[in-house]
Design a protein around this motif. Structure first.
Motif, PDB file in Angstrom:
ATOM      1  N   GLY A 131       0.800  -1.221   0.000  1.00  0.00           N
ATOM      2  CA  GLY A 131       0.000   0.000   0.000  1.00  0.00           C
ATOM      3  C   GLY A 131       0.832   1.269   0.000  1.00  0.00           C
ATOM      4  O   GLY A 131       0.299   2.370  -0.177  1.00  0.00           O
ATOM      5  N   LEU A 132       2.138   1.124   0.192  1.00  0.00           N
ATOM      6  CA  LEU A 132       3.007   2.296   0.253  1.00  0.00           C
ATOM      7  C   LEU A 132       3.283   2.832  -1.150  1.00  0.00           C
ATOM      8  O   LEU A 132       4.025   2.237  -1.923  1.00  0.00           O
ATOM      9  N   THR A 133       2.649   3.949  -1.451  1.00  0.00           N
ATOM     10  CA  THR A 133       2.908   4.657  -2.697  1.00  0.00           C
ATOM     11  C   THR A 133       3.108   6.124  -2.353  1.00  0.00           C
ATOM     12  O   THR A 133       2.709   6.582  -1.281  1.00  0.00           O
ATOM     13  N   HIS A 134       3.703   6.846  -3.281  1.00  0.00           N
ATOM     14  CA  HIS A 134       3.898   8.273  -3.072  1.00  0.00           C
ATOM     15  C   HIS A 134       2.550   8.979  -2.900  1.00  0.00           C
ATOM     16  O   HIS A 134       2.402   9.836  -2.027  1.00  0.00           O
ATOM     17  N   PRO A 147      -0.036  18.286  -0.866  1.00  0.00           N
ATOM     18  CA  PRO A 147      -0.384  18.329  -2.291  1.00  0.00           C
ATOM     19  C   PRO A 147       0.260  17.162  -3.035  1.00  0.00           C
ATOM     20  O   PRO A 147       1.353  16.696  -2.677  1.00  0.00           O
ATOM     21  N   ALA A 148      -0.417  16.703  -4.071  1.00  0.00           N
ATOM     22  CA  ALA A 148       0.117  15.607  -4.895  1.00  0.00           C
ATOM     23  C   ALA A 148       1.506  15.958  -5.386  1.00  0.00           C
ATOM     24  O   ALA A 148       1.763  17.082  -5.807  1.00  0.00           O
ATOM     25  N   GLY A 149       2.402  15.007  -5.304  1.00  0.00           N
ATOM     26  CA  GLY A 149       3.772  15.199  -5.765  1.00  0.00           C
ATOM     27  C   GLY A 149       4.738  15.613  -4.664  1.00  0.00           C
ATOM     28  O   GLY A 149       5.953  15.619  -4.881  1.00  0.00           O
ATOM     29  N   SER A 150       4.236  15.954  -3.494  1.00  0.00           N
ATOM     30  CA  SER A 150       5.116  16.397  -2.403  1.00  0.00           C
ATOM     31  C   SER A 150       6.079  15.304  -1.968  1.00  0.00           C
ATOM     32  O   SER A 150       7.271  15.551  -1.788  1.00  0.00           O
TER      33      SER A 150
END
Length: 186
Positions: free
Chosen positions: A24-27, A37-40
């Motif tokens: 389950g570990l994803t960015h 925010p997405a991409g942090s």
């Protein structure tokens, strides 16, 4: 701000791993869990390996803070409190550590970092036991760590999870182990 952001990412990754396992570990999952925010997360840890390293470093940092707190009371009371904290407020971190331990058996690149944290804690334990009068600090550390790890595992993932031990029960257990090591009264 970078250090605080890295800590927040590490903390969120620990939560994700404890709740969902390593798969389950994803960015993105870490971004969501941290409320970023997405991409942090990708900015601070470009690859999955870098994210795992950042997370492991954060767990080690939190472990060090936990055992560096000044001890009040006897060694048995301190150990009982440490185990109790691990199975209550530290539950998430311990579950993530179990995931890391299993993953490190399959991924040698994780093994070194995982072992470094454990060896540092073992050195501290041996120093404390030597100061308490142990004639065999390294051997006694192995016994004591075995009790600590076993007590924590049983309370979180074993049959003991049906009724986790109280702080008093854990203190009594620590006292019994210390007495068996010839360190009664510490």
């Amino acid at each position: 701000m970078g250090v605080d952001r890295k800590a927040a990412i590490g903390d969120a990754a620990i939560e994700v791993i404890a709740a969902q396992g390593m798969r389950g570990l994803t960015h993105r999952a870490v971004d969501r869990a941290a409320g970023l925010p997405a991409g942090s997360t990708s900015y601070y840890a470009r690859t999955r390996s870098a994210l795992l390293e950042l997370t492991a470093a954060r767990m080690i940092e939190l472990d060090q803070k936990e055992v560096e707190d000044p001890r009040e009371g006897s060694l048995a009371e301190f150990l009982g409190a440490v185990v109790h904290a691990a199975i209550t407020e530290g539950r998430t971190r311990v579950l993530a550590r179990y995931e890391f331990a299993l993953e490190a058996t399959r991924r040698p690149e994780l093994r070194a970092g995982y072992d470094a944290g454990g060896l540092a804690l073992r050195r501290q334990c041996a120093e404390v036991l030597a100061a308490a009068g142990s004639r065999s600090p390294e051997g006694d550390t192995r016994v004591l760590i075995g009790w600590l790890d076993g007590s924590i595992f049983d309370a979180l993932a074993g049959t003991g999870s049906r009724r986790p031990p109280s702080k008093d029960e854990l203190t009594a257990g620590a006292r019994a182990v210390l007495t068996g090591l010839g360190l009664a009264g510490v």
